[in-house]
Motif scaffolding. Structure first.
Motif, PDB file in Angstrom:
ATOM      1  N   TYR A  51      -3.800  41.515  25.609  1.00  0.00           N
ATOM      2  CA  TYR A  51      -2.560  41.013  26.196  1.00  0.00           C
ATOM      3  C   TYR A  51      -1.429  42.016  25.936  1.00  0.00           C
ATOM      4  O   TYR A  51      -0.678  42.393  26.832  1.00  0.00           O
ATOM      5  CB  TYR A  51      -2.242  39.653  25.573  1.00  0.00           C
ATOM      6  CG  TYR A  51      -1.019  38.996  26.128  1.00  0.00           C
ATOM      7  CD1 TYR A  51      -1.103  38.148  27.228  1.00  0.00           C
ATOM      8  CD2 TYR A  51       0.241  39.225  25.561  1.00  0.00           C
ATOM      9  CE1 TYR A  51       0.031  37.539  27.741  1.00  0.00           C
ATOM     10  CE2 TYR A  51       1.368  38.636  26.077  1.00  0.00           C
ATOM     11  CZ  TYR A  51       1.269  37.787  27.160  1.00  0.00           C
ATOM     12  OH  TYR A  51       2.400  37.204  27.676  1.00  0.00           O
ATOM     13  N   GLU A  52      -1.332  42.451  24.683  1.00  0.00           N
ATOM     14  CA  GLU A  52      -0.277  43.401  24.307  1.00  0.00           C
ATOM     15  C   GLU A  52      -0.453  44.739  25.005  1.00  0.00           C
ATOM     16  O   GLU A  52       0.529  45.339  25.463  1.00  0.00           O
ATOM     17  CB  GLU A  52      -0.300  43.627  22.793  1.00  0.00           C
ATOM     18  CG  GLU A  52       0.421  42.550  22.025  1.00  0.00           C
ATOM     19  CD  GLU A  52       0.430  42.831  20.542  1.00  0.00           C
ATOM     20  OE1 GLU A  52       0.073  41.926  19.784  1.00  0.00           O
ATOM     21  OE2 GLU A  52       0.783  43.954  20.131  1.00  0.00           O
ATOM     22  N   SER A  63      -1.950  45.348  27.837  1.00  0.00           N
ATOM     23  CA  SER A  63      -1.633  45.213  29.265  1.00  0.00           C
ATOM     24  C   SER A  63      -0.118  45.222  29.465  1.00  0.00           C
ATOM     25  O   SER A  63       0.395  45.839  30.412  1.00  0.00           O
ATOM     26  CB  SER A  63      -2.208  43.906  29.826  1.00  0.00           C
ATOM     27  OG  SER A  63      -3.587  43.865  29.595  1.00  0.00           O
ATOM     28  N   CYS A  89       5.405  44.084  25.144  1.00  0.00           N
ATOM     29  CA  CYS A  89       5.494  42.671  24.758  1.00  0.00           C
ATOM     30  C   CYS A  89       6.881  42.326  24.231  1.00  0.00           C
ATOM     31  O   CYS A  89       7.334  41.194  24.389  1.00  0.00           O
ATOM     32  CB  CYS A  89       4.508  42.391  23.631  1.00  0.00           C
ATOM     33  SG  CYS A  89       3.044  41.552  24.188  1.00  0.00           S
ATOM     34  N   CYS A  99       3.495  33.165  22.735  1.00  0.00           N
ATOM     35  CA  CYS A  99       2.880  31.848  22.926  1.00  0.00           C
ATOM     36  C   CYS A  99       3.805  30.758  22.361  1.00  0.00           C
ATOM     37  O   CYS A  99       4.045  29.740  23.014  1.00  0.00           O
ATOM     38  CB  CYS A  99       1.541  31.865  22.196  1.00  0.00           C
ATOM     39  SG  CYS A  99       0.468  30.540  22.639  1.00  0.00           S
ATOM     40  N   SER A 112      -8.339  39.320  22.218  1.00  0.00           N
ATOM     41  CA  SER A 112      -7.553  38.767  23.336  1.00  0.00           C
ATOM     42  C   SER A 112      -6.083  39.142  23.208  1.00  0.00           C
ATOM     43  O   SER A 112      -5.449  39.548  24.180  1.00  0.00           O
ATOM     44  CB  SER A 112      -7.651  37.236  23.358  1.00  0.00           C
ATOM     45  OG  SER A 112      -8.945  36.854  23.655  1.00  0.00           O
ATOM     46  N   SER A 113      -5.539  38.993  21.981  1.00  0.00           N
ATOM     47  CA  SER A 113      -4.114  39.286  21.818  1.00  0.00           C
ATOM     48  C   SER A 113      -3.846  40.790  21.942  1.00  0.00           C
ATOM     49  O   SER A 113      -2.827  41.194  22.489  1.00  0.00           O
ATOM     50  CB  SER A 113      -3.583  38.729  20.494  1.00  0.00           C
ATOM     51  OG  SER A 113      -4.079  39.475  19.405  1.00  0.00           O
ATOM     52  N   ALA A 160       1.711  38.596  20.666  1.00  0.00           N
ATOM     53  CA  ALA A 160       1.217  37.589  21.599  1.00  0.00           C
ATOM     54  C   ALA A 160       1.409  36.188  21.009  1.00  0.00           C
ATOM     55  O   ALA A 160       1.674  35.230  21.741  1.00  0.00           O
ATOM     56  CB  ALA A 160      -0.248  37.840  21.927  1.00  0.00           C
TER      57      ALA A 160
END
Lengths: 147, 147
Positions: free
Chosen positions: B90-91, B93, B103, A108, B86-87, A104
């Protein structure tokens, strides 16, 4: 004296038929070796984690866990499994390198770079349009001066 | 008749002291609820997986596994754990959305976009240099025509 083959005469006790065990490959894959389990001929991990590359499995296992890797691969057609293993390895390496942001973080950073490049490109294109306008004016001016 | 407190006379057997159990929060966090385990007051997952958002934990758990998430968080200082969750979300998902590339697919796409933008920017900047040169020539020509 040579050993005689097992007799099937009614006087001897019945010989139990050995249960056929699943075929076993000679050298276990890196995953099965690390997980200390039998590496069956149809092991879902074997094609992607050869015994010569144990680190590959260690990295993926540390981040996703063996059960999840097996589950992911089983849910995909064989033609896509090599790509899935490559991408999992990529992600796992990124997570080990950067335990807070992992992949991530790279996304970013790249997204920021895309935004900056788009802004620079828009500026350069606006400057080009402006210069083309100036150039057209110059051509008109030169033509009128000459004639 | 009221029950008398446990006697410590030598005639009665010694009463075992109850082992104090860890303090339990009233409502378990989403992670502990899904894992069907006791949610201790100092549960490492509770601050990031509130009971109101069970899907968050389901997604992360499906990709990384609960044990890996706990291990990752325990290895980080508390100040970095929210970003790590959070990261990871994100990964996870991205992996659920794209089980083959996750990712890594997004990174590949962004890297391609960066390369294309860099090429377009280089072309625009070269055109600008060329036009500046042409413009300088025009200025010289106009000056010489006028004088």
């Amino acid at each position: 004296m040579s050993q005689s083959p097992p007799s099937s005469s009614p006087s001897s006790p019945p010989t139990p038929t050995p249960t056929p065990s699943p075929p076993v490959v000679i050298r276990p894959c890196a995953a099965c070796k690390i997980l200390r389990r039998r590496c069956a001929e149809k092991c879902v991990l074997a094609p992607y984690f050869p015994p010569s590359e144990p680190v590959k499995f260690t990295i993926a296992h540390r981040v996703f866990g063996a059960n999840n890797i097996i589950k992911f691969l089983q849910e995909l057609p064989e033609s896509q499994r090599a790509d899935a293993v490559s991408s999992m390895l990529y992600e796992a390496s990124a997570r080990i390198r950067d335990p807070v942001y992992g992949c991530a973080g790279a996304i970013c950073h790249l997204q920021k770079q895309v935004n900056e490049l788009q802004a620079q490109l828009a500026k350069a294109q606006a400057e080009l349009v402006d210069m083309q306008r100036q150039q057209a004016n110059h051509v008109v001016l030169i033509s009128s001066t000459i004639t």
